[in-house]
Design a protein around this motif. Structure first.
Motif, PDB file in Angstrom:
ATOM      1  N   ASP A   1       1.346  -0.992   0.296  1.00  0.00           N
ATOM      2  CA  ASP A   1      -0.323   0.296  -0.117  1.00  0.00           C
ATOM      3  C   ASP A   1       1.065   1.154   0.508  1.00  0.00           C
ATOM      4  N   ALA A   2       2.082   1.478   0.753  1.00  0.00           N
ATOM      5  CA  ALA A   2       2.734   2.754   0.766  1.00  0.00           C
ATOM      6  C   ALA A   2       3.466   2.549  -0.447  1.00  0.00           C
ATOM      7  N   ALA A   3       3.951   1.773  -1.265  1.00  0.00           N
ATOM      8  CA  ALA A   3       4.788   1.199  -2.278  1.00  0.00           C
ATOM      9  C   ALA A   3       3.919   2.424  -3.253  1.00  0.00           C
ATOM     10  N   GLU A   4       2.535   2.253  -3.646  1.00  0.00           N
ATOM     11  CA  GLU A   4       1.082   2.399  -4.406  1.00  0.00           C
ATOM     12  C   GLU A   4       1.499   3.882  -4.438  1.00  0.00           C
ATOM     13  N   GLN A   5       0.997   3.845  -2.843  1.00  0.00           N
ATOM     14  CA  GLN A   5       0.633   5.356  -2.503  1.00  0.00           C
ATOM     15  C   GLN A   5       2.502   6.292  -3.051  1.00  0.00           C
ATOM     16  N   PHE A   6       3.375   5.717  -2.732  1.00  0.00           N
ATOM     17  CA  PHE A   6       4.975   6.409  -3.383  1.00  0.00           C
ATOM     18  C   PHE A   6       5.334   6.678  -4.709  1.00  0.00           C
ATOM     19  N   VAL A   7       4.172   5.795  -5.522  1.00  0.00           N
ATOM     20  CA  VAL A   7       4.303   6.220  -7.077  1.00  0.00           C
ATOM     21  C   VAL A   7       2.687   6.657  -7.388  1.00  0.00           C
ATOM     22  N   THR A   8       2.124   6.383  -6.692  1.00  0.00           N
ATOM     23  CA  THR A   8       1.427   7.456  -7.061  1.00  0.00           C
ATOM     24  C   THR A   8       1.712   8.906  -7.051  1.00  0.00           C
ATOM     25  N   TRP A   9       2.340   9.053  -5.794  1.00  0.00           N
ATOM     26  CA  TRP A   9       3.103  10.658  -5.465  1.00  0.00           C
ATOM     27  C   TRP A   9       3.896  10.607  -6.266  1.00  0.00           C
ATOM     28  N   LEU A  10       4.750  10.452  -7.050  1.00  0.00           N
ATOM     29  CA  LEU A  10       5.326  10.686  -7.928  1.00  0.00           C
ATOM     30  C   LEU A  10       5.334  10.808  -8.664  1.00  0.00           C
ATOM     31  N   THR A  11       3.831  10.299  -9.963  1.00  0.00           N
ATOM     32  CA  THR A  11       3.890  10.355 -10.831  1.00  0.00           C
ATOM     33  C   THR A  11       3.215  11.371 -10.788  1.00  0.00           C
ATOM     34  N   GLY A  12       2.728  12.186  -9.926  1.00  0.00           N
ATOM     35  CA  GLY A  12       2.054  13.145  -9.904  1.00  0.00           C
ATOM     36  C   GLY A  12       2.357  14.467 -10.259  1.00  0.00           C
ATOM     37  N   LYS A  13       1.577  15.699 -10.808  1.00  0.00           N
ATOM     38  CA  LYS A  13       1.912  16.417 -11.029  1.00  0.00           C
ATOM     39  C   LYS A  13       2.868  17.608 -10.266  1.00  0.00           C
ATOM     40  N   GLU A  14       2.506  17.849  -8.032  1.00  0.00           N
ATOM     41  CA  GLU A  14       3.964  18.057  -7.755  1.00  0.00           C
ATOM     42  C   GLU A  14       5.165  17.718  -7.816  1.00  0.00           C
ATOM     43  N   ALA A  15       5.054  16.332  -7.814  1.00  0.00           N
ATOM     44  CA  ALA A  15       6.667  15.694  -8.268  1.00  0.00           C
ATOM     45  C   ALA A  15       7.417  15.531  -9.348  1.00  0.00           C
ATOM     46  N   GLN A  16       6.348  15.442 -10.208  1.00  0.00           N
ATOM     47  CA  GLN A  16       6.717  15.712 -11.716  1.00  0.00           C
ATOM     48  C   GLN A  16       7.406  16.858 -11.954  1.00  0.00           C
ATOM     49  N   GLN A  17       6.542  18.385 -11.728  1.00  0.00           N
ATOM     50  CA  GLN A  17       7.153  19.020 -11.712  1.00  0.00           C
ATOM     51  C   GLN A  17       8.251  19.383 -11.297  1.00  0.00           C
ATOM     52  N   ALA A  18       8.721  19.182  -9.698  1.00  0.00           N
ATOM     53  CA  ALA A  18       9.388  19.185  -9.220  1.00  0.00           C
ATOM     54  C   ALA A  18      11.157  19.104 -10.337  1.00  0.00           C
ATOM     55  N   MET A  19      10.532  17.541 -10.706  1.00  0.00           N
ATOM     56  CA  MET A  19      11.403  16.764 -12.000  1.00  0.00           C
ATOM     57  C   MET A  19      11.906  18.015 -13.826  1.00  0.00           C
ATOM     58  N   GLY A  20      10.808  17.699 -13.405  1.00  0.00           N
ATOM     59  CA  GLY A  20      11.201  18.778 -15.030  1.00  0.00           C
ATOM     60  C   GLY A  20      11.483  20.443 -14.321  1.00  0.00           C
ATOM     61  N   GLU A  21      11.794  20.928 -13.180  1.00  0.00           N
ATOM     62  CA  GLU A  21      12.627  22.189 -13.265  1.00  0.00           C
ATOM     63  C   GLU A  21      13.762  21.613 -12.085  1.00  0.00           C
ATOM     64  N   SER A  22      14.498  20.655 -12.145  1.00  0.00           N
ATOM     65  CA  SER A  22      15.373  20.138 -11.425  1.00  0.00           C
ATOM     66  C   SER A  22      16.508  20.668 -12.514  1.00  0.00           C
ATOM     67  N   TYR A  23      18.100  20.847 -11.094  1.00  0.00           N
ATOM     68  CA  TYR A  23      19.477  21.199 -12.450  1.00  0.00           C
ATOM     69  C   TYR A  23      19.298  19.800 -14.069  1.00  0.00           C
ATOM     70  N   ALA A  24      18.392  18.471 -13.798  1.00  0.00           N
ATOM     71  CA  ALA A  24      18.896  17.366 -14.552  1.00  0.00           C
ATOM     72  C   ALA A  24      17.813  17.963 -15.045  1.00  0.00           C
ATOM     73  N   LEU A  25      17.265  19.194 -15.550  1.00  0.00           N
ATOM     74  CA  LEU A  25      15.878  19.098 -16.393  1.00  0.00           C
ATOM     75  C   LEU A  25      14.745  17.508 -17.569  1.00  0.00           C
ATOM     76  N   GLU A  26      15.033  17.204 -16.062  1.00  0.00           N
ATOM     77  CA  GLU A  26      14.317  15.891 -16.502  1.00  0.00           C
ATOM     78  C   GLU A  26      12.947  15.449 -17.819  1.00  0.00           C
ATOM     79  N   TYR A  27      12.674  15.451 -17.994  1.00  0.00           N
ATOM     80  CA  TYR A  27      10.884  14.751 -19.124  1.00  0.00           C
ATOM     81  C   TYR A  27      10.373  14.603 -17.599  1.00  0.00           C
ATOM     82  N   PRO A  28       8.781  16.018 -17.895  1.00  0.00           N
ATOM     83  CA  PRO A  28       8.009  14.814 -17.133  1.00  0.00           C
ATOM     84  C   PRO A  28       7.104  13.855 -17.715  1.00  0.00           C
TER      85      PRO A  28
END
Length: 70
Positions: free
Chosen positions: A1-28
């Protein structure tokens, strides 16, 4: 359950936006997250055609080892 919640958060807009704005310039992965203007959109990329079957595995491994990547 915790892993599913983490993946849901990780793929959510907030986390994906943070990755896209990081120094790595990742594709969200989430389409609701904006791509950093410094990163070319996928549809503007023109990658070379590579025949994966023709790649020399041992040679690639040797070059990566020499470069300190392995």
């Amino acid at each position: 359950d915790a892993a599913e919640q983490f993946v849901t958060w990780l793929t959510g807009k907030e986390a994906q936006q943070a990755m896209g704005e990081s120094y790595a310039l990742e594709y969200p992965l989430n389409p609701d997250a904006a791509l950093d203007p410094a990163v070319k959109p996928f549809d503007e990329l023109d990658p070379p055609q590579v025949d994966v079957a023709s790649l020399n595995g041992p040679q690639v491994t040797d070059l990566m080892t020499q470069a300190g990547l392995l």
